[in-house]
Scaffold this motif. Structure first.
Motif, PDB file in Angstrom:
ATOM      1  N   GLY A  99       0.823  -1.211   0.000  1.00  0.00           N
ATOM      2  CA  GLY A  99       0.000   0.000   0.000  1.00  0.00           C
ATOM      3  C   GLY A  99       0.850   1.250   0.000  1.00  0.00           C
ATOM      4  O   GLY A  99       2.020   1.223   0.396  1.00  0.00           O
ATOM      5  N   LEU A 100       0.245   2.337  -0.457  1.00  0.00           N
ATOM      6  CA  LEU A 100       0.885   3.654  -0.408  1.00  0.00           C
ATOM      7  C   LEU A 100       0.368   4.371   0.827  1.00  0.00           C
ATOM      8  O   LEU A 100      -0.845   4.486   1.026  1.00  0.00           O
ATOM      9  N   HIS A 101       1.285   4.848   1.659  1.00  0.00           N
ATOM     10  CA  HIS A 101       0.836   5.407   2.935  1.00  0.00           C
ATOM     11  C   HIS A 101       1.742   6.508   3.468  1.00  0.00           C
ATOM     12  O   HIS A 101       1.673   6.850   4.640  1.00  0.00           O
ATOM     13  N   SER A 102       2.582   7.072   2.653  1.00  0.00           N
ATOM     14  CA  SER A 102       3.480   8.110   3.130  1.00  0.00           C
ATOM     15  C   SER A 102       2.727   9.415   3.375  1.00  0.00           C
ATOM     16  O   SER A 102       1.543   9.552   3.031  1.00  0.00           O
ATOM     17  N   ALA A 103       3.446  10.359   3.944  1.00  0.00           N
ATOM     18  CA  ALA A 103       2.853  11.667   4.222  1.00  0.00           C
ATOM     19  C   ALA A 103       2.340  12.340   2.958  1.00  0.00           C
ATOM     20  O   ALA A 103       1.458  13.206   3.013  1.00  0.00           O
ATOM     21  N   ALA A 104       2.841  11.932   1.801  1.00  0.00           N
ATOM     22  CA  ALA A 104       2.411  12.523   0.537  1.00  0.00           C
ATOM     23  C   ALA A 104       0.932  12.302   0.263  1.00  0.00           C
ATOM     24  O   ALA A 104       0.317  13.045  -0.508  1.00  0.00           O
ATOM     25  N   PHE A 105       0.336  11.286   0.905  1.00  0.00           N
ATOM     26  CA  PHE A 105      -1.071  10.974   0.653  1.00  0.00           C
ATOM     27  C   PHE A 105      -1.968  11.354   1.829  1.00  0.00           C
ATOM     28  O   PHE A 105      -3.178  11.161   1.771  1.00  0.00           O
ATOM     29  N   ASN A 106      -1.376  11.882   2.889  1.00  0.00           N
ATOM     30  CA  ASN A 106      -2.166  12.348   4.025  1.00  0.00           C
ATOM     31  C   ASN A 106      -2.273  13.865   3.986  1.00  0.00           C
ATOM     32  O   ASN A 106      -1.813  14.576   4.878  1.00  0.00           O
ATOM     33  N   LYS A 107      -2.870  14.348   2.901  1.00  0.00           N
ATOM     34  CA  LYS A 107      -3.049  15.778   2.715  1.00  0.00           C
ATOM     35  C   LYS A 107      -4.299  15.980   1.854  1.00  0.00           C
ATOM     36  O   LYS A 107      -4.840  15.012   1.305  1.00  0.00           O
ATOM     37  N   PRO A 108      -4.803  17.186   1.719  1.00  0.00           N
ATOM     38  CA  PRO A 108      -6.007  17.429   0.928  1.00  0.00           C
ATOM     39  C   PRO A 108      -5.884  16.916  -0.496  1.00  0.00           C
ATOM     40  O   PRO A 108      -4.797  16.952  -1.096  1.00  0.00           O
ATOM     41  N   SER A 109      -6.996  16.441  -1.049  1.00  0.00           N
ATOM     42  CA  SER A 109      -7.002  15.868  -2.396  1.00  0.00           C
ATOM     43  C   SER A 109      -6.484  16.843  -3.444  1.00  0.00           C
ATOM     44  O   SER A 109      -5.815  16.447  -4.403  1.00  0.00           O
ATOM     45  N   GLU A 110      -6.778  18.121  -3.271  1.00  0.00           N
ATOM     46  CA  GLU A 110      -6.320  19.117  -4.238  1.00  0.00           C
ATOM     47  C   GLU A 110      -4.799  19.160  -4.308  1.00  0.00           C
ATOM     48  O   GLU A 110      -4.221  19.377  -5.367  1.00  0.00           O
ATOM     49  N   ARG A 118      -5.322   8.683  -8.187  1.00  0.00           N
ATOM     50  CA  ARG A 118      -5.561   7.496  -9.016  1.00  0.00           C
ATOM     51  C   ARG A 118      -4.536   6.405  -8.691  1.00  0.00           C
ATOM     52  O   ARG A 118      -4.883   5.236  -8.567  1.00  0.00           O
ATOM     53  N   ARG A 119      -3.282   6.772  -8.562  1.00  0.00           N
ATOM     54  CA  ARG A 119      -2.251   5.798  -8.209  1.00  0.00           C
ATOM     55  C   ARG A 119      -2.494   5.234  -6.813  1.00  0.00           C
ATOM     56  O   ARG A 119      -2.331   4.028  -6.569  1.00  0.00           O
ATOM     57  N   LEU A 120      -2.892   6.097  -5.883  1.00  0.00           N
ATOM     58  CA  LEU A 120      -3.204   5.659  -4.518  1.00  0.00           C
ATOM     59  C   LEU A 120      -4.273   4.575  -4.529  1.00  0.00           C
ATOM     60  O   LEU A 120      -4.124   3.529  -3.891  1.00  0.00           O
TER      61      LEU A 120
END
Length: 257
Positions: A99-110, A118-120
Protein backbone atom coordinates in the motif's frame (compact mmCIF):
# COMPACT_ATOMS: atom_id res chain seq x y z
CA UNK A 1 4.53 -12.29 19.67
CA UNK A 2 3.06 -15.57 20.87
CA UNK A 3 5.29 -18.62 20.47
CA UNK A 4 3.34 -21.50 22.03
CA UNK A 5 4.21 -24.92 20.62
CA UNK A 6 0.82 -25.44 18.94
CA UNK A 7 1.02 -21.98 17.42
CA UNK A 8 4.50 -22.71 16.08
CA UNK A 9 2.95 -25.44 13.91
CA UNK A 10 -0.21 -23.52 13.04
CA UNK A 11 0.69 -22.92 9.39
CA UNK A 12 2.83 -25.99 8.78
CA UNK A 13 2.81 -26.84 5.08
CA UNK A 14 0.67 -23.85 4.12
CA UNK A 15 1.64 -21.65 1.18
CA UNK A 16 1.45 -17.95 2.04
CA UNK A 17 1.76 -14.86 -0.14
CA UNK A 18 2.52 -11.50 1.46
CA UNK A 19 2.41 -8.42 -0.76
CA UNK A 20 4.63 -5.46 0.05
CA UNK A 21 6.76 -8.08 1.74
CA UNK A 22 10.24 -6.63 1.36
CA UNK A 23 10.20 -4.46 4.47
CA UNK A 24 8.16 -3.16 7.38
CA UNK A 25 4.97 -4.98 8.28
CA UNK A 26 5.18 -7.16 5.17
CA UNK A 27 8.54 -8.52 6.26
CA UNK A 28 7.22 -9.06 9.79
CA UNK A 29 4.15 -10.95 8.54
CA UNK A 30 6.28 -13.13 6.29
CA UNK A 31 8.81 -13.90 9.02
CA UNK A 32 6.09 -14.83 11.50
CA UNK A 33 4.33 -17.12 9.03
CA UNK A 34 7.62 -18.80 8.14
CA UNK A 35 8.37 -19.43 11.83
CA UNK A 36 5.02 -21.20 12.01
CA UNK A 37 5.91 -23.54 9.17
CA UNK A 38 4.49 -21.79 6.10
CA UNK A 39 6.22 -21.64 2.76
CA UNK A 40 6.23 -17.88 2.23
CA UNK A 41 6.38 -15.78 -0.91
CA UNK A 42 7.24 -12.12 -0.40
CA UNK A 43 6.02 -10.04 -3.34
CA UNK A 44 7.19 -6.48 -3.75
CA UNK A 45 7.53 -3.90 -6.49
CA UNK A 46 11.17 -3.58 -5.36
CA UNK A 47 12.58 -6.84 -6.71
CA UNK A 48 16.04 -6.43 -5.16
CA UNK A 49 14.63 -5.70 -1.72
CA UNK A 50 12.26 -8.68 -1.91
CA UNK A 51 15.12 -10.98 -2.86
CA UNK A 52 17.37 -9.60 -0.12
CA UNK A 53 14.72 -9.99 2.57
CA UNK A 54 13.94 -13.52 1.46
CA UNK A 55 17.65 -14.39 1.60
CA UNK A 56 17.92 -12.97 5.13
CA UNK A 57 14.98 -15.07 6.32
CA UNK A 58 16.26 -18.21 4.59
CA UNK A 59 19.53 -17.76 6.47
CA UNK A 60 17.50 -18.36 9.62
CA UNK A 61 16.12 -21.59 8.18
CA UNK A 62 12.83 -20.24 6.82
CA UNK A 63 11.21 -21.31 3.56
CA UNK A 64 10.91 -17.91 1.87
CA UNK A 65 11.27 -16.60 -1.65
CA UNK A 66 11.00 -13.09 -3.03
CA UNK A 67 9.19 -12.18 -6.24
CA UNK A 68 8.85 -8.89 -8.09
CA UNK A 69 5.27 -7.70 -8.58
CA UNK A 70 3.28 -4.49 -8.88
CA UNK A 71 -0.05 -5.36 -7.23
CA UNK A 72 -1.83 -2.79 -9.42
CA UNK A 73 -0.78 -4.66 -12.56
CA UNK A 74 -3.28 -7.45 -13.20
CA UNK A 75 -1.04 -9.30 -15.65
CA UNK A 76 1.91 -9.29 -13.26
CA UNK A 77 -0.24 -10.53 -10.39
CA UNK A 78 -1.78 -13.34 -12.43
CA UNK A 79 1.64 -14.48 -13.63
CA UNK A 80 2.96 -14.42 -10.08
CA UNK A 81 0.11 -16.54 -8.74
CA UNK A 82 0.54 -18.96 -11.64
CA UNK A 83 4.23 -19.24 -10.74
CA UNK A 84 3.38 -19.91 -7.09
CA UNK A 85 0.85 -22.56 -8.10
CA UNK A 86 3.36 -24.23 -10.42
CA UNK A 87 6.02 -24.28 -7.68
CA UNK A 88 3.89 -25.12 -4.65
CA UNK A 89 0.67 -26.64 -5.97
CA UNK A 90 -1.58 -23.79 -4.90
CA UNK A 91 -2.02 -21.04 -2.34
CA UNK A 92 -3.54 -21.11 1.15
CA UNK A 93 -2.97 -17.70 2.73
CA UNK A 94 -2.80 -14.16 1.37
CA UNK A 95 -1.90 -10.97 3.21
CA UNK A 96 -2.75 -7.91 1.11
CA UNK A 97 -0.23 -5.63 2.76
CA UNK A 98 1.14 -3.58 -0.17
CA UNK A 99 0.00 0.00 0.00
CA UNK A 100 0.88 3.65 -0.41
CA UNK A 101 0.84 5.41 2.93
CA UNK A 102 3.48 8.11 3.13
CA UNK A 103 2.85 11.67 4.22
CA UNK A 104 2.41 12.52 0.54
CA UNK A 105 -1.07 10.97 0.65
CA UNK A 106 -2.17 12.35 4.02
CA UNK A 107 -3.05 15.78 2.72
CA UNK A 108 -6.01 17.43 0.93
CA UNK A 109 -7.00 15.87 -2.40
CA UNK A 110 -6.32 19.12 -4.24
CA UNK A 111 -2.69 18.95 -3.11
CA UNK A 112 -2.30 15.28 -4.06
CA UNK A 113 -3.85 15.81 -7.48
CA UNK A 114 -5.94 13.48 -9.59
CA UNK A 115 -2.97 11.48 -10.88
CA UNK A 116 -1.70 10.91 -7.35
CA UNK A 117 -5.10 9.84 -6.06
CA UNK A 118 -5.56 7.50 -9.02
CA UNK A 119 -2.25 5.80 -8.21
CA UNK A 120 -3.20 5.66 -4.52
CA UNK A 121 -6.45 3.84 -5.31
CA UNK A 122 -4.78 1.64 -7.93
CA UNK A 123 -2.46 0.25 -5.26
CA UNK A 124 -4.48 0.44 -2.03
CA UNK A 125 -7.84 -0.65 -3.43
CA UNK A 126 -7.45 -2.22 -6.86
CA UNK A 127 -4.31 -4.01 -5.67
CA UNK A 128 -6.33 -5.75 -2.96
CA UNK A 129 -9.02 -6.72 -5.45
CA UNK A 130 -6.60 -7.91 -8.16
CA UNK A 131 -4.54 -10.04 -5.75
CA UNK A 132 -7.62 -11.51 -4.08
CA UNK A 133 -9.26 -12.49 -7.35
CA UNK A 134 -6.02 -14.05 -8.60
CA UNK A 135 -5.57 -15.94 -5.34
CA UNK A 136 -9.13 -17.28 -5.28
CA UNK A 137 -8.55 -19.86 -8.02
CA UNK A 138 -5.25 -20.95 -6.43
CA UNK A 139 -6.98 -21.38 -3.04
CA UNK A 140 -10.05 -23.20 -4.31
CA UNK A 141 -10.29 -26.77 -3.01
CA UNK A 142 -7.61 -26.28 -0.36
CA UNK A 143 -8.87 -26.32 3.25
CA UNK A 144 -8.32 -23.29 5.46
CA UNK A 145 -8.00 -20.64 2.74
CA UNK A 146 -7.78 -17.19 4.30
CA UNK A 147 -7.10 -13.64 3.19
CA UNK A 148 -6.25 -10.69 5.43
CA UNK A 149 -6.30 -7.16 4.05
CA UNK A 150 -4.50 -4.31 5.75
CA UNK A 151 -6.75 -1.32 6.33
CA UNK A 152 -5.99 1.50 8.78
CA UNK A 153 -7.45 3.48 11.66
CA UNK A 154 -7.57 6.29 9.09
CA UNK A 155 -10.52 4.43 7.56
CA UNK A 156 -12.58 5.54 10.56
CA UNK A 157 -11.66 9.22 10.25
CA UNK A 158 -11.77 9.71 6.47
CA UNK A 159 -10.00 13.05 6.59
CA UNK A 160 -7.84 12.39 3.53
CA UNK A 161 -7.82 10.38 0.31
CA UNK A 162 -5.60 7.86 2.08
CA UNK A 163 -8.28 7.29 4.73
CA UNK A 164 -10.94 6.90 2.04
CA UNK A 165 -8.77 4.30 0.27
CA UNK A 166 -8.57 2.33 3.50
CA UNK A 167 -12.32 2.71 4.01
CA UNK A 168 -12.69 1.11 0.59
CA UNK A 169 -10.52 -1.79 1.80
CA UNK A 170 -13.00 -2.35 4.63
CA UNK A 171 -15.84 -2.41 2.12
CA UNK A 172 -13.98 -4.78 -0.20
CA UNK A 173 -13.28 -7.08 2.72
CA UNK A 174 -16.99 -7.48 3.43
CA UNK A 175 -17.87 -7.86 -0.24
CA UNK A 176 -15.18 -10.43 -1.01
CA UNK A 177 -16.00 -12.40 2.14
CA UNK A 178 -19.50 -12.91 0.78
CA UNK A 179 -18.24 -13.80 -2.71
CA UNK A 180 -15.49 -16.19 -1.58
CA UNK A 181 -17.41 -18.03 1.15
CA UNK A 182 -18.75 -20.72 -1.19
CA UNK A 183 -15.13 -21.69 -1.93
CA UNK A 184 -14.33 -21.96 1.78
CA UNK A 185 -12.15 -18.85 1.76
CA UNK A 186 -12.41 -16.40 4.63
CA UNK A 187 -11.65 -12.70 4.06
CA UNK A 188 -10.93 -10.31 6.92
CA UNK A 189 -8.99 -7.11 7.54
CA UNK A 190 -6.85 -5.54 10.23
CA UNK A 191 -6.87 -1.78 10.80
CA UNK A 192 -3.74 -0.72 12.68
CA UNK A 193 -3.57 2.51 14.58
CA UNK A 194 -0.34 4.35 15.32
CA UNK A 195 2.30 1.63 15.56
CA UNK A 196 5.71 2.78 16.77
CA UNK A 197 8.00 1.14 14.25
CA UNK A 198 11.53 2.45 13.76
CA UNK A 199 10.35 4.36 10.68
CA UNK A 200 7.50 6.02 12.57
CA UNK A 201 9.82 7.04 15.39
CA UNK A 202 12.08 8.77 12.88
CA UNK A 203 9.39 10.44 10.77
CA UNK A 204 6.51 11.33 13.10
CA UNK A 205 6.70 14.66 14.93
CA UNK A 206 6.63 14.18 18.70
CA UNK A 207 3.58 16.44 19.04
CA UNK A 208 1.58 14.30 16.60
CA UNK A 209 2.58 11.11 18.41
CA UNK A 210 1.39 12.61 21.71
CA UNK A 211 -1.88 13.75 20.11
CA UNK A 212 -2.69 10.20 18.96
CA UNK A 213 -1.62 8.63 22.25
CA UNK A 214 -3.87 11.08 24.04
CA UNK A 215 -6.87 9.78 22.07
CA UNK A 216 -6.14 6.12 22.76
CA UNK A 217 -7.92 4.29 25.54
CA UNK A 218 -4.88 2.12 26.22
CA UNK A 219 -2.06 4.40 27.20
CA UNK A 220 0.90 2.63 25.69
CA UNK A 221 2.62 2.68 22.33
CA UNK A 222 1.38 0.28 19.69
CA UNK A 223 3.97 -2.35 18.77
CA UNK A 224 4.59 -4.19 15.52
CA UNK A 225 3.79 -7.52 17.17
CA UNK A 226 0.32 -6.25 18.10
CA UNK A 227 -0.55 -6.12 14.41
CA UNK A 228 1.33 -9.31 13.52
CA UNK A 229 -0.54 -11.28 16.18
CA UNK A 230 -3.90 -10.02 14.92
CA UNK A 231 -3.06 -11.04 11.35
CA UNK A 232 -1.81 -14.47 12.46
CA UNK A 233 -5.01 -15.06 14.41
CA UNK A 234 -7.24 -14.21 11.45
CA UNK A 235 -5.20 -16.54 9.23
CA UNK A 236 -5.46 -19.38 11.73
CA UNK A 237 -8.05 -22.10 12.38
CA UNK A 238 -8.89 -20.33 15.65
CA UNK A 239 -10.69 -17.73 13.51
CA UNK A 240 -12.47 -20.30 11.33
CA UNK A 241 -15.90 -18.73 12.06
CA UNK A 242 -14.75 -15.16 11.40
CA UNK A 243 -15.12 -13.56 7.99
CA UNK A 244 -15.98 -10.16 6.56
CA UNK A 245 -14.68 -8.39 9.66
CA UNK A 246 -12.20 -5.57 10.18
CA UNK A 247 -10.31 -5.90 13.46
CA UNK A 248 -9.09 -2.60 14.83
CA UNK A 249 -5.67 -2.73 16.50
CA UNK A 250 -5.56 0.85 17.71
CA UNK A 251 -5.45 0.87 21.50
CA UNK A 252 -9.03 2.15 21.33
CA UNK A 253 -8.13 5.14 19.14
CA UNK A 254 -10.72 4.22 16.48
CA UNK A 255 -13.35 2.94 18.91
CA UNK A 256 -16.92 3.55 17.76
CA UNK A 257 -20.36 1.98 17.82
Amino acid sequence: MSTGKSEELEHQGKVALVTGGARGFGRAFGAALAVRGARVVLADIDADAAAATAAELRADGASVEGLACDVADEEQVNLMVQQITASHGGLDLLVNNAGLHSAAFNKPSEEIGVAGIRRLFDVNVMGVLICSLAAKAAMRGRPGGAIVNISSSAAYANRTAYGVSKLAVRGLTASLAREFASDGIRVNAVAPGLIFTDTIRKELPAAEAQRVLGQQILQREGREEDVVDAVLHLLSSRASFVTGETVRVTGGFALSL
